[in-house]
Design a protein around this motif. Sequence first.
Motif, mmCIF file in Angstrom:
data_model
loop_
_atom_site.group_PDB
_atom_site.id
_atom_site.type_symbol
_atom_site.label_atom_id
_atom_site.label_comp_id
_atom_site.label_asym_id
_atom_site.label_seq_id
_atom_site.Cartn_x
_atom_site.Cartn_y
_atom_site.Cartn_z
ATOM 1 N N MET A 74 0.852 -1.174 0.000
ATOM 2 C CA MET A 74 0.000 0.000 0.000
ATOM 3 C C MET A 74 0.894 1.231 0.000
ATOM 4 S SD MET A 74 -2.938 1.180 2.752
ATOM 5 C CE MET A 74 -3.950 -0.253 2.381
ATOM 6 N N VAL A 75 0.642 2.165 -0.910
ATOM 7 C CA VAL A 75 1.401 3.410 -0.995
ATOM 8 C C VAL A 75 0.462 4.562 -0.669
ATOM 9 C CG1 VAL A 75 2.723 4.950 -2.483
ATOM 10 C CG2 VAL A 75 3.024 2.469 -2.675
ATOM 11 N N LEU A 76 0.872 5.406 0.284
ATOM 12 C CA LEU A 76 0.031 6.483 0.797
ATOM 13 C C LEU A 76 0.601 7.836 0.403
ATOM 14 C CD1 LEU A 76 -0.410 5.051 4.419
ATOM 15 C CD2 LEU A 76 -1.920 4.709 2.458
ATOM 16 N N LEU A 77 -0.222 8.679 -0.199
ATOM 17 C CA LEU A 77 0.215 9.986 -0.685
ATOM 18 C C LEU A 77 -0.492 11.105 0.072
ATOM 19 C CD1 LEU A 77 0.108 9.322 -4.546
ATOM 20 C CD2 LEU A 77 2.006 8.916 -2.947
ATOM 21 N N THR A 131 -1.738 -0.969 -3.952
ATOM 22 C CA THR A 131 -2.935 -0.228 -3.554
ATOM 23 C C THR A 131 -2.489 1.206 -3.314
ATOM 24 O OG1 THR A 131 -3.985 -2.152 -2.527
ATOM 25 C CG2 THR A 131 -4.768 0.010 -1.840
ATOM 26 N N LEU A 132 -2.879 2.108 -4.211
ATOM 27 C CA LEU A 132 -2.445 3.499 -4.157
ATOM 28 C C LEU A 132 -3.535 4.333 -3.495
ATOM 29 C CD1 LEU A 132 -0.228 5.534 -4.978
ATOM 30 C CD2 LEU A 132 -1.480 5.882 -7.119
ATOM 31 N N VAL A 133 -3.176 5.017 -2.410
ATOM 32 C CA VAL A 133 -4.132 5.791 -1.621
ATOM 33 C C VAL A 133 -3.666 7.238 -1.579
ATOM 34 C CG1 VAL A 133 -5.343 5.954 0.590
ATOM 35 C CG2 VAL A 133 -4.458 3.726 -0.188
ATOM 36 N N GLY A 134 -4.558 8.175 -1.893
ATOM 37 C CA GLY A 134 -4.195 9.585 -1.854
ATOM 38 C C GLY A 134 -5.267 10.429 -1.215
ATOM 39 N N ASN A 135 -4.845 11.359 -0.363
ATOM 40 C CA ASN A 135 -5.746 12.298 0.301
ATOM 41 C C ASN A 135 -5.330 13.718 -0.060
ATOM 42 O OD1 ASN A 135 -6.105 13.495 3.692
ATOM 43 N ND2 ASN A 135 -7.706 13.378 2.175
ATOM 44 N N GLY A 183 -2.645 -1.546 -8.761
ATOM 45 C CA GLY A 183 -3.653 -2.592 -8.855
ATOM 46 C C GLY A 183 -4.989 -2.205 -8.274
ATOM 47 N N ARG A 184 -4.981 -1.258 -7.316
ATOM 48 C CA ARG A 184 -6.194 -0.772 -6.670
ATOM 49 C C ARG A 184 -5.988 0.695 -6.344
ATOM 50 N NH1 ARG A 184 -4.786 -5.494 -5.727
ATOM 51 N NH2 ARG A 184 -3.106 -4.681 -4.417
ATOM 52 N N LEU A 185 -7.072 1.468 -6.367
ATOM 53 C CA LEU A 185 -6.991 2.906 -6.161
ATOM 54 C C LEU A 185 -7.961 3.319 -5.064
ATOM 55 C CD1 LEU A 185 -6.026 5.747 -7.112
ATOM 56 C CD2 LEU A 185 -7.931 5.701 -8.754
ATOM 57 N N VAL A 186 -7.465 4.135 -4.124
ATOM 58 C CA VAL A 186 -8.316 4.698 -3.070
ATOM 59 C C VAL A 186 -8.136 6.217 -3.085
ATOM 60 C CG1 VAL A 186 -8.938 4.705 -0.629
ATOM 61 C CG2 VAL A 186 -7.991 2.618 -1.670
ATOM 62 N N LEU A 209 -11.897 2.607 -4.643
ATOM 63 C CA LEU A 209 -12.695 3.043 -3.506
ATOM 64 C C LEU A 209 -12.568 4.556 -3.382
ATOM 65 C CD1 LEU A 209 -14.332 2.288 -0.910
ATOM 66 C CD2 LEU A 209 -12.128 2.194 0.288
ATOM 67 N N VAL A 210 -13.694 5.229 -3.187
ATOM 68 C CA VAL A 210 -13.714 6.676 -2.965
ATOM 69 C C VAL A 210 -14.253 6.909 -1.557
ATOM 70 C CG1 VAL A 210 -14.632 8.892 -3.740
ATOM 71 C CG2 VAL A 210 -14.078 7.100 -5.430
ATOM 72 N N VAL A 211 -13.462 7.580 -0.724
ATOM 73 C CA VAL A 211 -13.850 7.852 0.659
ATOM 74 C C VAL A 211 -13.922 9.366 0.837
ATOM 75 C CG1 VAL A 211 -13.332 7.483 3.090
ATOM 76 C CG2 VAL A 211 -12.625 5.763 1.389
ATOM 77 N N TRP A 212 -15.073 9.850 1.299
ATOM 78 C CA TRP A 212 -15.268 11.304 1.365
ATOM 79 C C TRP A 212 -15.793 11.727 2.729
ATOM 80 C CZ3 TRP A 212 -13.308 12.432 -3.257
ATOM 81 C CH2 TRP A 212 -13.196 13.782 -3.629
ATOM 82 N N ALA A 213 -15.478 12.953 3.109
ATOM 83 C CA ALA A 213 -16.030 13.552 4.324
ATOM 84 C C ALA A 213 -17.430 14.067 4.023
ATOM 85 C CB ALA A 213 -15.136 14.693 4.797
ATOM 86 N N ALA A 214 -18.382 13.700 4.860
ATOM 87 C CA ALA A 214 -19.785 14.008 4.577
ATOM 88 C C ALA A 214 -20.038 15.502 4.417
ATOM 89 C CB ALA A 214 -20.670 13.434 5.682
#
Length: 274
Positions: free
Chosen positions: A23-26, A91-95, A113-116, A222-227
């Motif tokens: 998992m790579v976190l940006l 698994t590439l994750v970016g905020n 392979g996977r995007l968040v 996967l898309v994760v958002w603040a309400a």
Amino acid sequence: MAEIELGVGIVEYRDTGGDGPVMVLLHGLLMDATLWDAVIADVSRSFRVIAPTLPLGAHRTAVHADADLSLAGIAAVTTELLERLELRDVTLVGNDTGGAVAQLVAAASPRVGRLVLVACEAFDNLPPGLTGRTVAALGKLPPGLFRAFMQQMRLKPARRLPIAFGWLTKRGDAATRAWMEPILTRPGIARDAVRALRSLFADRAILLRAAEDLRTFDRPALVVWAAGDRVMPPEHGRRLAALLPQGKLVTIDDTATLIPLDQPARLAAAIQSW
């Protein structure tokens, strides 16, 4: 923190090691890899986690004078890191701005392979909201004056303003204070920050083009958002999840844009259950 010499210069990164999936976190603008500390404490039980500190203004070693610090340039830095570390099926994750970078990398690199995407710039939200527009305007200052102006970020009331970090995090002031230190104490980092601010938002259509490319990203996303996000419109989270062929949307309450600071356990659970 490990170091690696890339085309832009020295880039620091955290590597938890192990033989689990990668998992790579940006992170985003004026932040470093510590954005992810609480998330890493959770997900590192299942993943080998790589968290680079990108040259976005909170790094500790100035990059080369000719380094490309545009969004495309930072995406190239990330891609080079994946290649040099021989990482595959990531698994590439970016905020925040890291999510914008992740969109560009995922659209172009077969190593993903996977995007968040976690509450990030998308479509035409560049620079993002009042916060982004204010910071972009500060990038027009000469580096010395920019550094002098940023001295007020030593004060919590200044950091908590909507034009600073006030709309980005509810609970992460200790982290934001630490992120300001390189700019305030190292002239070379202040110069890099100004260069990044002048370059990151120069091509305001780049994420519109990236969105079209993501329509063919045929891997899990996967898309994760603040309400109630006031910087990254919740509608953009819904649109990203809809355009990604395997997109799924998760919304998290009681958090601002920097979900890894405000709700790290819920973010980690969302990623791992997905």
